[in-house]
Design an enzyme around this catalytic site. Structure first.
Site, PDB file in Angstrom:
ATOM      1  N   GLU A  95       0.822  -1.191   0.000  1.00 45.72           N
ATOM      2  CA  GLU A  95       0.000   0.000   0.000  1.00 45.72           C
ATOM      3  C   GLU A  95       0.859   1.244   0.000  1.00 45.72           C
ATOM      4  OE1 GLU A  95      -3.274  -2.538   2.384  1.00 45.72           O
ATOM      5  OE2 GLU A  95      -2.766  -0.565   3.141  1.00 45.72           O
ATOM      6  N   CYS A 109       3.554   8.328   0.796  1.00 44.24           N
ATOM      7  CA  CYS A 109       4.061   7.378   1.788  1.00 44.24           C
ATOM      8  C   CYS A 109       4.127   6.033   1.076  1.00 44.24           C
ATOM      9  CB  CYS A 109       3.082   7.345   2.963  1.00 44.24           C
ATOM     10  SG  CYS A 109       3.381   6.017   4.123  1.00 44.24           S
ATOM     11  N   CYS A 116       6.565  -7.239   7.207  1.00 40.08           N
ATOM     12  CA  CYS A 116       7.716  -6.686   7.922  1.00 40.08           C
ATOM     13  C   CYS A 116       8.205  -7.720   8.919  1.00 40.08           C
ATOM     14  CB  CYS A 116       7.304  -5.413   8.662  1.00 40.08           C
ATOM     15  SG  CYS A 116       8.684  -4.554   9.477  1.00 40.08           S
ATOM     16  N   CYS A 120       6.970  -5.339  15.655  1.00 37.18           N
ATOM     17  CA  CYS A 120       6.514  -4.354  16.646  1.00 37.18           C
ATOM     18  C   CYS A 120       5.112  -4.734  17.135  1.00 37.18           C
ATOM     19  CB  CYS A 120       6.521  -2.945  16.045  1.00 37.18           C
ATOM     20  SG  CYS A 120       8.188  -2.449  15.529  1.00 37.18           S
ATOM     21  N   CYS A 123       1.868  -2.700  15.943  1.00 38.79           N
ATOM     22  CA  CYS A 123       1.748  -2.400  14.508  1.00 38.79           C
ATOM     23  C   CYS A 123       1.044  -3.529  13.765  1.00 38.79           C
ATOM     24  CB  CYS A 123       3.135  -2.176  13.911  1.00 38.79           C
ATOM     25  SG  CYS A 123       3.114  -1.911  12.118  1.00 38.79           S
ATOM     26  N   CYS A 341      -1.042   5.145  10.070  1.00 37.36           N
ATOM     27  CA  CYS A 341       0.176   4.431  10.453  1.00 37.36           C
ATOM     28  C   CYS A 341      -0.120   3.067  11.050  1.00 37.36           C
ATOM     29  CB  CYS A 341       0.928   5.202  11.517  1.00 37.36           C
ATOM     30  SG  CYS A 341       1.354   6.843  11.041  1.00 37.36           S
TER      31      CYS A 341
HETATM   32  N1  SAH Z   1       9.422   0.403   9.723  1.00 34.26           N
HETATM   33  C1  SAH Z   1       9.517   1.825   9.695  1.00 34.26           C
HETATM   34  C2  SAH Z   1       8.461   2.539   8.860  1.00 34.26           C
HETATM   35  C3  SAH Z   1       7.015   2.046   8.884  1.00 34.26           C
HETATM   36  S1  SAH Z   1       5.894   2.472  10.152  1.00 34.26           S
HETATM   37  C4  SAH Z   1       9.508   2.361  11.113  1.00 34.26           C
HETATM   38  O1  SAH Z   1       9.346   1.593  12.032  1.00 34.26           O
HETATM   39  O2  SAH Z   1       9.716   3.558  11.296  1.00 34.26           O
HETATM   40  C5  SAH Z   1       5.618   4.191  10.149  1.00 34.26           C
HETATM   41  C6  SAH Z   1       5.339   4.707  11.559  1.00 34.26           C
HETATM   42  O3  SAH Z   1       4.059   4.272  12.060  1.00 34.26           O
HETATM   43  C7  SAH Z   1       6.356   4.212  12.573  1.00 34.26           C
HETATM   44  O4  SAH Z   1       6.739   5.261  13.419  1.00 34.26           O
HETATM   45  C8  SAH Z   1       5.571   3.178  13.339  1.00 34.26           C
HETATM   46  O5  SAH Z   1       6.115   2.930  14.592  1.00 34.26           O
HETATM   47  C9  SAH Z   1       4.199   3.816  13.391  1.00 34.26           C
HETATM   48  N2  SAH Z   1       3.110   2.884  13.741  1.00 34.26           N
HETATM   49  C10 SAH Z   1       3.073   1.562  13.543  1.00 34.26           C
HETATM   50  N3  SAH Z   1       1.910   1.045  13.984  1.00 34.26           N
HETATM   51  C11 SAH Z   1       1.181   2.075  14.461  1.00 34.26           C
HETATM   52  C12 SAH Z   1      -0.127   2.183  15.023  1.00 34.26           C
HETATM   53  N4  SAH Z   1      -0.924   1.135  15.156  1.00 34.26           N
HETATM   54  N5  SAH Z   1      -0.532   3.406  15.397  1.00 34.26           N
HETATM   55  C13 SAH Z   1       0.249   4.494  15.216  1.00 34.26           C
HETATM   56  N6  SAH Z   1       1.476   4.462  14.681  1.00 34.26           N
HETATM   57  C14 SAH Z   1       1.948   3.256  14.303  1.00 34.26           C
END
Ligand code: SAH
Length: 350
Positions: A95, A109, A116, A120, A123, A341
């Site tokens: 996406e 974006c 991934c 995390c 996420c 995000c």
């Molecule tokens: N892998 C990279 C980029 C992708 S995520 C990274 O970790 O930076 C882009 C951003 O969204 C990151 O800061 C991530 O931590 C955040 N993110 C992931 N899941 C989220 C969620 N459920 N709510 C808000 N932010 C989130």
């Protein structure tokens, strides 16, 4: 006899790679800039590039790969954000999100991997695991697909952020080549400081990015917590890179002019927004030209966290302000189509 030639990734080749290839297939390196402009700036087919000729176009076509990317869905939202679901040649989906800025511009974006590997816990993409990395061409072509959609809304894509699916620094070579194409003046021709790489925080790769682009690529660190136990709870890979080593990597990152380093902090009530946590963030940011980007945690099914109320979110901001931290709020956009995000797995995982 010559060894079998690896077909070149046509849309992901840096200009140096393209020049070398054109030389090898008898087209001549001097056509490289023209070919790059045709493919990336004008967005036309090889056959339509002026002064290249059908024989050369054919020679390039036959010695390169250009996997088809297809727009599977275009999901506009009321706030102007548009989510693109993109089907890759093998059926995998990623996406990209077009985020309007100002009156005539937009930020794209984009994704670097399908799924991934970072795991995390907050996420949605992590729940997919890592399916595969994208080729540089697949990364770049997300912009090619998005550009006409942005143009139809009167906007030009002037910025790219690697904040879609995947961890760009865990897929470094492809990310580096894609950035080279995106910022090549004969390629997509984005200004170098218009590209932001967001990372979970891999210090050796942050160093490498700094070396390869001399600090002209903007850095966003997904910090979330500056206290080691909390960070490990949110980001399993944090166990291998402690907060101090991350901070040191940011200190080493070459900075051009007045560039800031983004520190992303997702607000999860009771976990990342306690006074101790916010004080640790402030201590981490101090001495850095940093902006803390506060993001309300976006919920997804099966997750065991709670989204902040708007009161809680604003309170986190107020506390950081009081600690002298430069803060910017990242409000959830496109939530109704799961473009926000960390929700980028939702439409494709089911
Ligand atoms: N892998 C990279 C980029 C992708 S995520 C990274 O970790 O930076 C882009 C951003 O969204 C990151 O800061 C991530 O931590 C955040 N993110 C992931 N899941 C989220 C969620 N459920 N709510 C808000 N932010 C989130």
């Amino acid at each position: 006899m010559t060894a079998a030639m690896e077909p070149l990734d046509l849309y992901g080749a840096t200009r140096a790679q393209l020049a070398e290839h054109l030389d090898r297939v008898g087209v001549g390196a001097h056509h490289a800039a023209r070919v790059a402009r045709g493919l990336h700036r004008q967005g036309i087919a090889l056959e339509a590039i002026r002064d290249l000729g059908p024989r050369h176009a054919r020679a390039i076509r036959d010695s390169t790969t250009s996997p088809e990317l297809r727009l599977a869905q275009v999901l506009p939202t009321e706030d102007g954000t548009t989510k693109l679901v993109i089907a890759l040649a093998d059926g995998a989906r990623v996406e990209a999100v077009i985020i309007p800025g100002g009156t005539k511009r937009a930020t794209l974006c984009l994704s670097s991997q399908v799924g991934c590997a970072m795991g995390c816990t907050f996420c949605a993409t992590a729940t997919m695991g890592l399916v595969r990395g994208l080729s540089p061409g697949e990364i770049v072509r997300q912009l090619h697909l998005a550009r006409p959609i942005a143009a139809a809304a009167g906007r030009r894509i002037t910025r790219v952020v690697f904040m879609g699916m995947g961890e760009p620094l865990h897929h470094y070579a492809a990310t580096r080549d894609a950035i080279a194409v995106l910022t090549d003046m004969n390629g997509v021709a984005l200004a170098r400081d218009s590209v932001t790489v967001s990372t979970v925080g891999l210090p050796a790769r942050i160093d490498q990015l700094g070396r390869d682009f001399g600090g002209q690529v903007q850095l966003a660190l997904s910090l979330h917590s500056a206290r080691q136990p909390t960070r490990e709870r949110l980001i399993p890979t944090a166990a291998r890179h402690d907060v101090a080593s991350l901070r040191a990597a940011l200190d080493r990152y070459p900075r051009r002019g007045r560039a800031f380093i983004m520190l992303e902090v997702v607000v999860i009530p009771g976990l990342t927004d306690t006074p101790d946590e916010l004080a640790a963030i402030a201590a981490f940011a101090s001495g850095l030209p940093a902006i803390v980007n506060l993001i309300p945690w976006n919920p997804f099914g099966g997750a065991s966290f709670r989204a902040p109320t708007s009161g809680e979110f604003v309170e986190a901001r107020r506390r950081l302000d009081a600690l002298g931290v430069r803060v910017r709020l990242r409000l959830p956009r496109g939530r109704e189509v799961a473009a926000a995000c960390g929700q980028l797995a939702l439409a494709t995982a089911g």
